[in-house]
Design an enzyme around this catalytic site. Structure first.
Site, PDB file in Angstrom:
ATOM      1  N   LYS A   1      22.378  26.856  82.692  1.00 53.71           N
ATOM      2  CA  LYS A   1      20.921  27.117  83.011  1.00 53.71           C
ATOM      3  C   LYS A   1      20.054  26.002  82.398  1.00 53.71           C
ATOM      4  O   LYS A   1      19.791  26.061  81.266  1.00 53.71           O
ATOM      5  CB  LYS A   1      20.464  28.207  82.820  1.00 53.71           C
ATOM      6  CG  LYS A   1      19.231  28.540  83.635  1.00 53.71           C
ATOM      7  CD  LYS A   1      18.064  29.288  82.796  1.00 53.71           C
ATOM      8  CE  LYS A   1      16.629  29.084  83.256  1.00 53.71           C
ATOM      9  NZ  LYS A   1      16.083  27.736  83.326  1.00 53.71           N
TER      10      LYS A   1
ATOM     11  N   GLY B   1      16.466  26.840  87.942  1.00 55.73           N
ATOM     12  CA  GLY B   1      15.316  27.955  88.563  1.00 55.73           C
ATOM     13  C   GLY B   1      14.722  28.616  87.205  1.00 55.73           C
ATOM     14  O   GLY B   1      15.007  28.058  86.122  1.00 55.73           O
TER      15      GLY B   1
ATOM     16  N   GLY C   1      13.428  30.746  84.365  1.00 53.75           N
ATOM     17  CA  GLY C   1      13.957  31.598  83.422  1.00 53.75           C
ATOM     18  C   GLY C   1      13.972  33.148  83.391  1.00 53.75           C
ATOM     19  O   GLY C   1      14.870  33.789  83.154  1.00 53.75           O
TER      20      GLY C   1
ATOM     21  N   GLU D   1      13.880  34.772  85.863  1.00 52.03           N
ATOM     22  CA  GLU D   1      14.782  35.293  87.020  1.00 52.03           C
ATOM     23  C   GLU D   1      16.056  34.947  86.768  1.00 52.03           C
ATOM     24  O   GLU D   1      17.076  35.796  86.249  1.00 52.03           O
ATOM     25  CB  GLU D   1      14.615  34.502  88.399  1.00 52.03           C
ATOM     26  CG  GLU D   1      13.113  34.657  88.821  1.00 52.03           C
ATOM     27  CD  GLU D   1      12.977  36.276  89.573  1.00 52.03           C
ATOM     28  OE1 GLU D   1      14.241  36.843  89.983  1.00 52.03           O
ATOM     29  OE2 GLU D   1      11.888  36.741  89.784  1.00 52.03           O
TER      30      GLU D   1
ATOM     31  N   GLY E   1      17.551  32.826  84.188  1.00 50.12           N
ATOM     32  CA  GLY E   1      18.071  32.928  82.576  1.00 50.12           C
ATOM     33  C   GLY E   1      18.406  34.328  82.113  1.00 50.12           C
ATOM     34  O   GLY E   1      19.326  34.714  81.653  1.00 50.12           O
TER      35      GLY E   1
ATOM     36  N   GLU F   1      19.674  29.121  68.476  1.00 48.93           N
ATOM     37  CA  GLU F   1      18.869  27.880  67.982  1.00 48.93           C
ATOM     38  C   GLU F   1      17.582  27.886  68.028  1.00 48.93           C
ATOM     39  O   GLU F   1      17.117  27.762  69.208  1.00 48.93           O
ATOM     40  CB  GLU F   1      19.500  26.598  67.987  1.00 48.93           C
ATOM     41  CG  GLU F   1      19.163  25.586  66.925  1.00 48.93           C
ATOM     42  CD  GLU F   1      18.074  24.600  67.285  1.00 48.93           C
ATOM     43  OE1 GLU F   1      16.964  25.171  66.757  1.00 48.93           O
ATOM     44  OE2 GLU F   1      18.403  23.659  67.703  1.00 48.93           O
TER      45      GLU F   1
ATOM     46  N   CYS G   1      13.168  20.529  67.580  1.00 50.83           N
ATOM     47  CA  CYS G   1      13.055  21.757  66.841  1.00 50.83           C
ATOM     48  C   CYS G   1      13.183  21.144  65.043  1.00 50.83           C
ATOM     49  O   CYS G   1      12.620  22.164  64.427  1.00 50.83           O
ATOM     50  CB  CYS G   1      14.453  22.517  67.020  1.00 50.83           C
ATOM     51  SG  CYS G   1      14.972  22.600  68.562  1.00 50.83           S
TER      52      CYS G   1
ATOM     53  N   GLU H   1       5.278  26.069  64.874  1.00 45.45           N
ATOM     54  CA  GLU H   1       5.798  24.820  65.412  1.00 45.45           C
ATOM     55  C   GLU H   1       4.992  24.368  66.509  1.00 45.45           C
ATOM     56  O   GLU H   1       4.608  25.063  67.626  1.00 45.45           O
ATOM     57  CB  GLU H   1       7.177  24.994  65.858  1.00 45.45           C
ATOM     58  CG  GLU H   1       7.926  23.857  66.315  1.00 45.45           C
ATOM     59  CD  GLU H   1       9.424  24.046  66.480  1.00 45.45           C
ATOM     60  OE1 GLU H   1      10.030  25.076  66.389  1.00 45.45           O
ATOM     61  OE2 GLU H   1      10.139  23.093  66.567  1.00 45.45           O
TER      62      GLU H   1
END
Lengths: 136, 521
Positions: free
Chosen positions: B203, B233, B235, B237, B239, B277, B316, B417
């Protein structure tokens, strides 16, 4: 509240002064009503780190399991708003203001309406407010 | 990093700027609409819904992708499970051949994918040409090699009893990709999963679903049907549908902490492993001796600080906290600010552009919000601090100035962050002070140490609580160097052959070659 390790259920609004750790704009309140009408009760969790960090994540109520070290910052539009206790320690001097931005939500967050997502704006508490909130 | 010189000049204007995807003369074709890639075919979403895909370069939609629903995730899982046995039983040589063929196909389409990635994400094409795409190519080759070296172990328990250990694939895995390196992070996840004999359902991040579909076009005839499946699509829904599915054997995720916790929560419900991560707030530490000479190394150290603007800070491991020894602060920052002031920002498709567009309007508003709170907290804006106004086609794109805030480590701009071209800088007195500030963070993904003193570099590197400490370098991501977080920056490692273990089951055959009964019954 105390300055020790925060935990679930900490009182985060000083009832007498009305100083709240999290508040919502009228657009956010309207969006909350809309989401609840469509999907039922919801909850918020303030995220941190990486791509969608700093975004308030909106989930169906109970979808995200609250841990014993999370902090309940208060309620917005009748919905609970939480933050990770470790993150709270470095965010506690700021008020979170829930608002709505344009665009799809990221992560697994629910949308705040069509092509809308919840966002956080922040305000540094005044010294007087911090004194009330920290009980010093 | 020499790839830029070899890139074809086709698809560029007379000024050397790559033509926008979908426009006449571009190296990248764009269809009006993209479907999911399932079972080796392009499959329309079950509910027939699509969503606009925006380029951050212009802020305007340029195509549509499937707005999938959980039914589409099920279709992808069906295809992956149908392919599971054959791929899992393929020989290591066959798997390596497929991974090498994927690498070759990406390499043969390097310019096209680099331009597509730049258009999709907003990152400068000089980065995608020299880093993102070549690194993705190498990643597939690395795991093609690593899989050939995969060996089980056997041990002789006693003279007649042997324990054999075999690697077996997990089966079908789910992988969720972030928006900051849509193709490279996909390579980081897909390559080891396939190398270990798994099939995957991928995804992509909601803002960056398209470039990986261009990658699928390139490799669709190379990869056996169903081994790689891509569903696009929202997340919230799909994910969730993927991560919580009882039909996956592992979930891999890169993203922020809350979704990371949710992923682990779903994994706990299904009792499956997860790798997460989750970002960082990496310190980049400059000791006084970097200024002992005005030489090539000092120049490298200055660039090392300015690397916070690499990929617009949407990394990141962005070196977003610069800690500079007090005694050199003024002189060193003067040199750094001069370098930052010469960053060219503009059209990411122009190979001379160093700083492109933030990935989305959401990112842009978040960055502005952080700079605002930095100002409220009393941070001093040394440079930047505003949205960049560009003209013409770029006027609605998501551009932010390279920014430096000076303050102290308790400020939120030092603790959270920002994921933008915003550096928080502060000073330290000595080694102990540097270490204290470096570790005073919730995160522990990356760090940088700059010094001419090898002993100091080693001590700092071992004492910093982070998964990777770049020493006299930064932002290198070679395959073969393990990558992952300490503290709340995540669980697990990527980018190393140890990933093959993360994507394998251990099968133990405990075999007795003795004919004698135990004698209990």
């Amino acid at each position: 509240m105390t300055t020790g390790d925060p935990g679930v259920g900490d009182a985060t609004v000083d009832e007498r002064s009305g100083v709240a750790r999290v508040v919502a704009t009228p657009s956010a309140l309207e969006a909350i009503d809309h989401v609840i009408a469509e999907r039922g009760p919801i909850m918020f969790f303030q995220s941190g780190g990486c791509c969608d960090g700093s975004m308030p994540m909106c989930f169906a109520d109970g979808e995200f399991v609250i841990g014993s070290h999370d902090v309940r910052l208060g309620e917005v539009g009748g919905c609970p708003f939480y933050i990770d206790g470790r993150q709270f320690k470095v965010w506690r001097h700021t008020q979170l203001i829930l608002d709505v931005g344009i665009g799809e939500p990221e992560g697994f967050s629910l949308a705040a309406g069509v092509d809308r997502h919840f966002i956080i704006r922040s305000r540094v508490f005044t010294m007087a407010e911090q004194a009330i909130l920290e009980g010093t | 990093m020499a790839v830029i010189d070899e890139v074809t000049s086709a698809g560029t204007t007379s000024e050397g700027v790559y033509v926008a995807p979908g426009q006449p003369g571009s190296v990248v074709d764009v269809k009006p609409r993209y479907e999911n890639f399932i079972g080796g075919h392009w499959v329309a979403p079950a509910k027939g819904q699509y969503m606009h895909n925006i380029s951050p370069v212009t802020g305007h939609a340029f195509t549509e992708v499937a707005r999938s629903t959980p039914e589409d995730v099920e279709l992808a899982l069906d295809a992956a499970h149908a392919a599971e046995d054959a791929w899992g039983e393929s020989s290591l040589a066959e798997r390596a051949a497929v991974l090498n063929a994927i690498a070759d196909a990406i390499e043969a389409n390097l310019t096209m994918l680099a331009v597509a990635e730049s258009w999709e994400n907003g990152k400068p094409v000089r980065e995608t040409l020299a880093a993102d795409i070549p690194l993705a190519v190498d990643h597939f080759r690395y795991f093609a090699g690593a899989t050939r070296s995969l060996e089980g172990r056997s041990s002789e328990i006693d003279k007649d009893t042997v324990a054999y250990h075999f690697h077996e694939p997990l089966g079908v895995v789910g992988q969720i990709i972030p928006f900051n390196f849509p193709l490279l992070m996909a390579a980081w996840k897909i390559a080891p999963a396939l190398a270990a004999g798994n099939c995957t359902v991928v995804k992509p991040a909601s803002p960056t679903p398209w470039s990986i579909l261009k990658l699928a076009e390139v490799i669709q005839d190379i990869v056996p049907p169903g081994v790689i499946n891509i569903v696009t699509g929202p997340g919230g829904e799909i994910g969730k549908a993927l991560a919580s599915s009882p039909r996956i054997a592992k979930i891999g995720f890169t993203g922020e902490t809350t979704t990371g916790r949710l992923i682990m929560q779903y994994a706990a419900e299904n009792l499956i492993p997860s790798t997460v991560e989750l970002g960082g707030k990496s310190p980049n530490i400059f000791f006084a001796d970097v200024m002992d000479e005005d030489d090539e190394f000092l120049d490298k150290a200055i660039e090392g600080l300015v690397l916070y603007a690499f990929n617009k800070g949407e990394v990141c491991t962005c070196p977003s906290r610069a800690l500079i020894q007090e005694s050199i602060y003024d002189r060193f920052m003067e040199r750094c600010l001069d370098r930052i002031g010469r960053i060219t920002q503009g059209n990411p498709l122009d190979p001379t552009t160093m700083l492109g567009a933030q990935n989305s309007a959401q990112q842009l508003e978040k960055i502005a919000g952080y700079v605002d709170i930095g100002r409220q907290e009393g941070a001093e804006v040394l440079i930047g601090g505003e949205r960049t106004g560009l003209d013409g086609d770029l006027s609605d794109g998501y551009y932010y100035e390279p920014t430096v805030l000076k303050g102290h480590n308790d400020m939120r701009v030092f603790q959270e962050e920002i994921f933008g071209p915003v550096l928080a800088v502060t000073t330290f007195t000595d080694e102990a002070d540097a270490l204290k500030i470096a570790n005073d963070t919730l995160y522990g993904l990356g760090a940088g140490v700059w010094t001419r003193n090898g002993n100091l570099a080693y001590r700092m590197g071992r004492a910093i609580k982070a998964g990777r400490v770049w020493t006299n370098c930064y932002h290198l991501y070679p395959a073969g160097a393990a990558f992952g977080g300490y503290k709340i920056s995540g669980v697990g490692r990527e980018n190393h052959q140890m990933m093959l273990e993360h994507y394998s089951q251990t099968k133990n055959l405990l075999v007795s070659y003795s004919t004698k009964p135990l004698g209990f019954f």
